[in-house]
Enzyme design. Sequence first.
Site, PDB file in Angstrom:
ATOM      1  N   LYS A 163       0.844  -1.208   0.000  1.00  0.00           N
ATOM      2  CA  LYS A 163       0.000   0.000   0.000  1.00  0.00           C
ATOM      3  C   LYS A 163       0.875   1.252   0.000  1.00  0.00           C
ATOM      4  CE  LYS A 163      -3.985  -2.209   2.114  1.00  0.00           C
ATOM      5  NZ  LYS A 163      -4.688  -2.660   3.328  1.00  0.00           N
ATOM      6  N   GLN A 211      -5.143  -1.267   9.486  1.00  0.00           N
ATOM      7  CA  GLN A 211      -5.112  -2.607   8.904  1.00  0.00           C
ATOM      8  C   GLN A 211      -5.750  -3.614   9.858  1.00  0.00           C
ATOM      9  OE1 GLN A 211      -4.059  -3.257   5.789  1.00  0.00           O
ATOM     10  NE2 GLN A 211      -4.253  -5.473   5.906  1.00  0.00           N
ATOM     11  N   ASP A 262     -11.573   2.987   3.899  1.00  0.00           N
ATOM     12  CA  ASP A 262     -12.052   1.600   3.897  1.00  0.00           C
ATOM     13  C   ASP A 262     -13.574   1.526   3.792  1.00  0.00           C
ATOM     14  OD1 ASP A 262     -10.250  -0.515   4.018  1.00  0.00           O
ATOM     15  OD2 ASP A 262      -9.788  -0.163   6.127  1.00  0.00           O
TER      16      ASP A 262
HETATM   17  N1  GUN Z   1      -7.220  -6.503   5.903  1.00  0.00           N
HETATM   18  C1  GUN Z   1      -7.432  -7.192   4.759  1.00  0.00           C
HETATM   19  N2  GUN Z   1      -8.055  -6.415   3.852  1.00  0.00           N
HETATM   20  C2  GUN Z   1      -8.252  -5.221   4.432  1.00  0.00           C
HETATM   21  C3  GUN Z   1      -8.842  -4.006   3.997  1.00  0.00           C
HETATM   22  O1  GUN Z   1      -9.335  -3.865   2.866  1.00  0.00           O
HETATM   23  N3  GUN Z   1      -8.861  -2.995   4.897  1.00  0.00           N
HETATM   24  C4  GUN Z   1      -8.353  -3.129   6.147  1.00  0.00           C
HETATM   25  N4  GUN Z   1      -8.418  -2.084   6.968  1.00  0.00           N
HETATM   26  N5  GUN Z   1      -7.803  -4.237   6.590  1.00  0.00           N
HETATM   27  C5  GUN Z   1      -7.745  -5.280   5.733  1.00  0.00           C
END
Ligand code: GUN
Length: 298
Positions: free
Chosen positions: A55, A99, A122
């Site tokens: 990311k 996350q 998100d």
């Molecule tokens: N863990 C796995 N996929 C995601 C996501 O799209 N957002 C977040 N915050 N955590 C994740």
Amino acid sequence: MTQAQIIDGKAFAAGLRARIAEDVAKLKALHRIQPGLAVVLVGEDPASQIYVKSKGEQTEAAGMRSQTFILPSTTSQTDLLHLVSKLNNDPDTHGILVQLPLPAHLDPAPIIAAIHPDKDVDGLTVTNAGRLASGLPGLVSCTPAGCLMLIKDALGDLTGKTAVVVGRSNLMGKPMAQLLLQADCTVTIAHSRTRDLPAVCRQADILVAAAGRAEMVRGDWIKPGAVVIDVGITRLPARDPEKAAAGKTRIVGDVAFDEALQVAGWITPVPGGVGPMTIACLLNNTLIAARRLSGIEG
Ligand code: GUN
């Protein structure tokens, strides 16, 4: 019967990232605004470490400001809330992502609730879930947003299509169903308690598998010609017993790919289908958030 067309999510995501990078450059040149994304990782979950690194790299590659906060697994709820509050108040941070999963001693609900809805890239806050359900502009969870782009690219207009989403999570199944409903599909959300799941799936012109169960969807669950979107990612031992004994693994989705390929019209592979779309949509959400927070539309 011909084989399904394989949907190249990797190529689609690369195109989307290139368009985002152009828009970021324009935003900087015309308005002196650089979109900023803050990603928070608590603990040492290996899969999360890989996602978070990726990311950060892709955020910078798009010309955005990237901040990654790596906190020890012993971080307290109060300290994490304090960081979220600091990022909410930072004018250079337009997107905040904590996350998941968090270490077991942390309660994710109050942490997510603390994120400013207009920085919630998100789409997980109650405000953004409510906006989506009410058809109001907000921020939409990245993976379902990416899946919708791939489905529209394959089919064009979705009006009147029958869609089945297998899985009911807040991050994937529920927002996916809302997006398909908004696109005028007739939508069913199926889950682990659904009766005769194969028969329900067989109705679907659009089948989104997000149950988190490796190769659960078999070829005879699929309507001939359907679009099959596989959101699952499970790491299994390699097929070859010698390689498996040596610790080699393979990644599979929620769909038995080789079987589905013979029946579906379009299908996303795992890896290389939905996965690359998630980060591309995260960048897209950060760009949208930066524009809205700065009072710029378009
Ligand atoms: N863990 C796995 N996929 C995601 C996501 O799209 N957002 C977040 N915050 N955590 C994740």
